[in-house]
Motif scaffolding. Structure first.
Motif, mmCIF file in Angstrom:
data_model
loop_
_atom_site.group_PDB
_atom_site.id
_atom_site.type_symbol
_atom_site.label_atom_id
_atom_site.label_comp_id
_atom_site.label_asym_id
_atom_site.label_seq_id
_atom_site.Cartn_x
_atom_site.Cartn_y
_atom_site.Cartn_z
ATOM 1 N N THR A 32 22.225 99.003 78.810
ATOM 2 C CA THR A 32 22.474 100.075 77.841
ATOM 3 C C THR A 32 22.376 101.444 78.502
ATOM 4 N N ASN A 33 21.326 101.639 79.294
ATOM 5 C CA ASN A 33 21.145 102.938 79.946
ATOM 6 C C ASN A 33 22.223 103.195 80.989
ATOM 7 N N GLY A 34 22.622 102.127 81.704
ATOM 8 C CA GLY A 34 23.671 102.288 82.708
ATOM 9 C C GLY A 34 24.984 102.714 82.075
ATOM 10 N N LEU A 35 25.349 102.045 80.986
ATOM 11 C CA LEU A 35 26.577 102.423 80.285
ATOM 12 C C LEU A 35 26.461 103.833 79.727
ATOM 13 N N GLY A 36 25.280 104.165 79.205
ATOM 14 C CA GLY A 36 25.070 105.513 78.673
ATOM 15 C C GLY A 36 25.178 106.576 79.746
ATOM 16 N N VAL A 37 24.591 106.298 80.912
ATOM 17 C CA VAL A 37 24.665 107.252 82.023
ATOM 18 C C VAL A 37 26.101 107.395 82.509
ATOM 19 N N GLY A 38 26.810 106.263 82.633
ATOM 20 C CA GLY A 38 28.196 106.305 83.088
ATOM 21 C C GLY A 38 29.088 107.082 82.136
ATOM 22 N N GLY A 39 28.990 106.765 80.839
ATOM 23 C CA GLY A 39 29.793 107.482 79.850
ATOM 24 C C GLY A 39 29.375 108.932 79.729
ATOM 25 N N GLY A 40 28.055 109.166 79.727
ATOM 26 C CA GLY A 40 27.551 110.535 79.588
ATOM 27 C C GLY A 40 27.939 111.424 80.748
ATOM 28 N N ALA A 41 27.844 110.890 81.972
ATOM 29 C CA ALA A 41 28.214 111.690 83.148
ATOM 30 C C ALA A 41 29.701 112.024 83.132
ATOM 31 N N ALA A 42 30.532 111.062 82.712
ATOM 32 C CA ALA A 42 31.976 111.306 82.631
ATOM 33 C C ALA A 42 32.289 112.366 81.573
ATOM 34 N N ILE A 43 31.565 112.323 80.456
ATOM 35 C CA ILE A 43 31.755 113.331 79.410
ATOM 36 C C ILE A 43 31.338 114.708 79.926
ATOM 37 N N SER A 44 30.184 114.774 80.593
ATOM 38 C CA SER A 44 29.688 116.064 81.107
ATOM 39 C C SER A 44 30.651 116.676 82.115
ATOM 40 N N ARG A 45 31.234 115.842 82.977
ATOM 41 C CA ARG A 45 32.188 116.377 83.950
ATOM 42 C C ARG A 45 33.410 116.964 83.249
ATOM 43 N N ARG A 46 33.863 116.330 82.177
ATOM 44 C CA ARG A 46 35.002 116.860 81.435
ATOM 45 C C ARG A 46 34.630 118.123 80.664
ATOM 46 N N LYS A 76 43.899 102.860 72.671
ATOM 47 C CA LYS A 76 44.503 102.113 73.765
ATOM 48 C C LYS A 76 43.604 102.217 74.990
ATOM 49 N N PRO A 77 43.182 101.072 75.521
ATOM 50 C CA PRO A 77 42.323 101.114 76.715
ATOM 51 C C PRO A 77 43.009 101.841 77.859
ATOM 52 N N ASP A 78 42.275 102.726 78.497
ATOM 53 C CA ASP A 78 42.785 103.483 79.640
ATOM 54 C C ASP A 78 41.980 103.049 80.863
ATOM 55 N N MET A 79 42.645 102.408 81.804
ATOM 56 C CA MET A 79 41.945 101.875 82.972
ATOM 57 C C MET A 79 41.292 102.986 83.789
ATOM 58 N N GLY A 80 41.943 104.164 83.861
ATOM 59 C CA GLY A 80 41.370 105.271 84.617
ATOM 60 C C GLY A 80 40.048 105.724 84.035
ATOM 61 N N ILE A 81 39.987 105.835 82.695
ATOM 62 C CA ILE A 81 38.739 106.241 82.031
ATOM 63 C C ILE A 81 37.686 105.153 82.177
ATOM 64 N N THR A 82 38.108 103.898 81.991
ATOM 65 C CA THR A 82 37.161 102.783 82.107
ATOM 66 C C THR A 82 36.534 102.744 83.498
ATOM 67 N N LEU A 83 37.358 102.921 84.520
ATOM 68 C CA LEU A 83 36.839 102.921 85.892
ATOM 69 C C LEU A 83 35.921 104.110 86.135
ATOM 70 N N ASP A 84 36.240 105.259 85.527
ATOM 71 C CA ASP A 84 35.397 106.444 85.686
ATOM 72 C C ASP A 84 34.017 106.201 85.080
ATOM 73 N N ILE A 85 33.970 105.520 83.932
ATOM 74 C CA ILE A 85 32.692 105.171 83.304
ATOM 75 C C ILE A 85 31.947 104.154 84.158
ATOM 76 N N VAL A 121 30.005 104.987 87.637
ATOM 77 C CA VAL A 121 28.598 105.375 87.573
ATOM 78 C C VAL A 121 27.791 104.359 86.770
ATOM 79 N N GLY A 122 28.379 103.852 85.673
ATOM 80 C CA GLY A 122 27.652 102.967 84.777
ATOM 81 C C GLY A 122 27.234 101.654 85.399
ATOM 82 N N VAL A 123 28.147 101.012 86.136
ATOM 83 C CA VAL A 123 27.813 99.722 86.747
ATOM 84 C C VAL A 123 26.731 99.874 87.812
ATOM 85 N N PRO A 124 26.868 100.818 88.754
ATOM 86 C CA PRO A 124 25.769 101.002 89.716
ATOM 87 C C PRO A 124 24.446 101.370 89.041
ATOM 88 N N ALA A 125 24.513 102.184 87.966
ATOM 89 C CA ALA A 125 23.284 102.565 87.266
ATOM 90 C C ALA A 125 22.630 101.349 86.615
#
Length: 482
Positions: free
Chosen positions: A87-101, A249-258, A261-265
């Motif tokens: 949960t935290n990894g996905l949150g960090v991955g999504g959150g970091a991607a949002i913050s960069r945008r 619609k799933p976007d592979m670029g966004i999914t990979l961006d999440i 960071v999310g998977v390593p976290a």
């Protein structure tokens, strides 16, 4: 509009960027990094402190059931940690991607990342629930739980059965934090934690549910936080990011961006859980399940000791993410430097307090006759483990910087070195080779964590200096051609 993929930013004018100024959190992320760290970290420090206090209260009430119940929680904790890691990894991955945008002033992109994060959360949460409930008893028997296995199963059936609730509460909180709204993130965590504190004795003793009652109280606390997130996102709709699932619609670029960071976290936290399993096995070999009770109880004290640092690290992800999104590397370095100084100061003070109060803290968690015999060992653990508190800031805050930059693999590599190499190696070395037994395990934890944190800090500074040198060369090249 701006689009950030694969760590690169394509800049075009975004007509929605004026919306940034309507949100206080966005103004904070775009402002001075030192002020941003303080403004974002203080509410998160308060929230994390309260949240970790409830884990201590949880342990306090469970300790009344005896040392076997404490040991059972110790065997469950690594697997609960895996749940939280996802949960935290996905949150960090999504959150970091949002913050960069947000840093790149791309609101539409931030909204799209938020929607993708919730969809991924539902899929992962469902799979985790099904898998975890299928193999519980076998897992605990294999991990050495022995006579405490039935208690471990009773606790984990409840906490893992409600995984979707835990997932949404944590991921939703990460999204709120990513837009600089640490006050509401704090409210959600505190309200849930207070509910847990109130319900623990009721479910454990008044209703006679025992250790399963502690799990139910925890799950309901996450449920309340989850309800708040649902209300803010889909009823009031007053968060900076907005959610529109129509025509998704799933976007592979966004999914990979999440996932970048999310998977390593997530793996980073899973390896911490694996380290705990290894440490449990070492302890059982040189001591007994009572040693696991000491370790699991003492580690909960550690979690509250480093709670302020976790709050600062959450702020670093958001602030550094915005800085990297704007390609302001000097701001990123200032964020890291200030956060490290703040973390070292806080944890040094907490370490001194823990050392002085260790006997009293141990007595609180060994009040029951069945647990009183582990009080001396718990006191010894607390006096040794507090030595590494200040060094935690070097590693944790450096990992947060990498996550904000979208460099999740850097953070993971440093963490793997700490959790699966340094810590088990030194724990085994001190416990077996130097024949220090259980006490040697505690010194192994201190040494391994300290070395790993130092490596992470050195790597982060090298990375930042490299970015700044590259930027300086580009500036010189531009000026020479002008």
């Amino acid at each position: 509009m701006q689009e950030i993929t694969a760590g690169k930013t394509a800049r075009t004018e975004d007509p929605s960027s004026s919306l940034d100024e309507k949100t206080e959190g966005i103004k904070i992320l775009h402002g001075d990094p030192k002020k941003a760290i303080v403004k974002l970290a203080i509410p998160l420090i308060v929230a994390m402190s309260v949240q970790t206090i409830y884990t201590l209260v949880d342990t306090f009430w469970v300790s009344g059931l005896g040392a076997d119940a404490l040991a059972a929680m110790g065997f469950v904790f690594p697997f609960f940690f895996i749940q939280m890691a996802l949960t935290n990894g996905l949150g960090v991955g999504g959150g970091a991607a949002i913050s960069r945008r947000i840093g790149a002033r791309d609101k539409a992109g931030a909204d799209n990342v938020a929607v993708h994060t919730l969809v991924i959360m539902l899929l992962i949460g469902t799979v985790f629930t099904l898998l975890s409930l299928s193999f519980l008893e076998d897992i605990f028997i294999l991990s050495g739980a022995g006579r405490t296995a039935p208690l471990a199963v009773a606790y984990s059936k409840v906490i893992f059965g409600g995984s979707i609730i835990v997932f949404f509460a944590n991921v939703g909180n990460a999204i709120i934090r990513s837009e600089g709204d640490s006050k509401r993130a704090m409210q959600a965590m505190i309200i849930g934690s207070v509910l847990n504190i109130v319900l623990d004795p009721v479910f454990i003793y008044t209703l006679g549910m025992g250790i399963a009652g502690a799990a139910l109280a925890t799950l309901l606390s996450f449920g309340l936080s989850c309800a708040l997130m649902l209300y803010w996102f889909f009823v009031r709709k007053d968060s900076y990011v907005s959610f529109d699932f129509r025509g998704f619609k799933p976007d592979m670029g966004i999914t990979l961006d999440i996932f970048r960071v999310g998977v390593p976290a997530s793996v980073q936290q899973v390896t911490t859980a694996m380290m705990m399993l290894i440490i449990n096995l070492i302890i059982v070999t040189v001591s007994s399940t009572d040693g696991v009770a000491v370790y699991s109880t003492g580690w909960r004290v550690v979690t509250i000791a480093i709670a302020p640092l976790v709050g600062v690290s959450m702020a670093v992800v958001s602030v550094s993410g915005a800085a990297f999104g704007a390609e302001d590397f000097e701001k990123a370095r200032a964020t890291h430097s200030y956060a490290i100084k703040l973390g070292l100061t806080l944890e040094a003070a907490i370490a001194v307090g823990t050392f002085v109060l260790a006997p009293w803290i141990a007595s609180v968690f060994t009040r029951a006759d069945a647990a009183a015999h582990i009080a001396p060992d718990l006191t010894a653990f607390l006096k040794i483990i507090c030595i590494f508190y200040p060094t935690v800031s070097l590693g944790m805050l450096s990992s947060s910087l990498f996550q904000g930059a979208g460099k999740g693999l850097n953070a993971l590599a440093a963490n793997l070195l700490r959790t699966l190499v340094f810590t088990p190696l030194f724990a085994a070395l001190f416990a077996f080779t130097l024949n220090m037994g259980q006490t040697g395990v505690w010194w192994g934890l201190v040494t391994g964590n300290g070395l790993g944190a130092t490596v992470a800090y050195t790597w982060a500074r090298y990375y930042l200096n490299g970015l700044l040198k590259s930027e300086s060369k580009k500036t010189v090249a531009v000026e020479s051609t002008a």
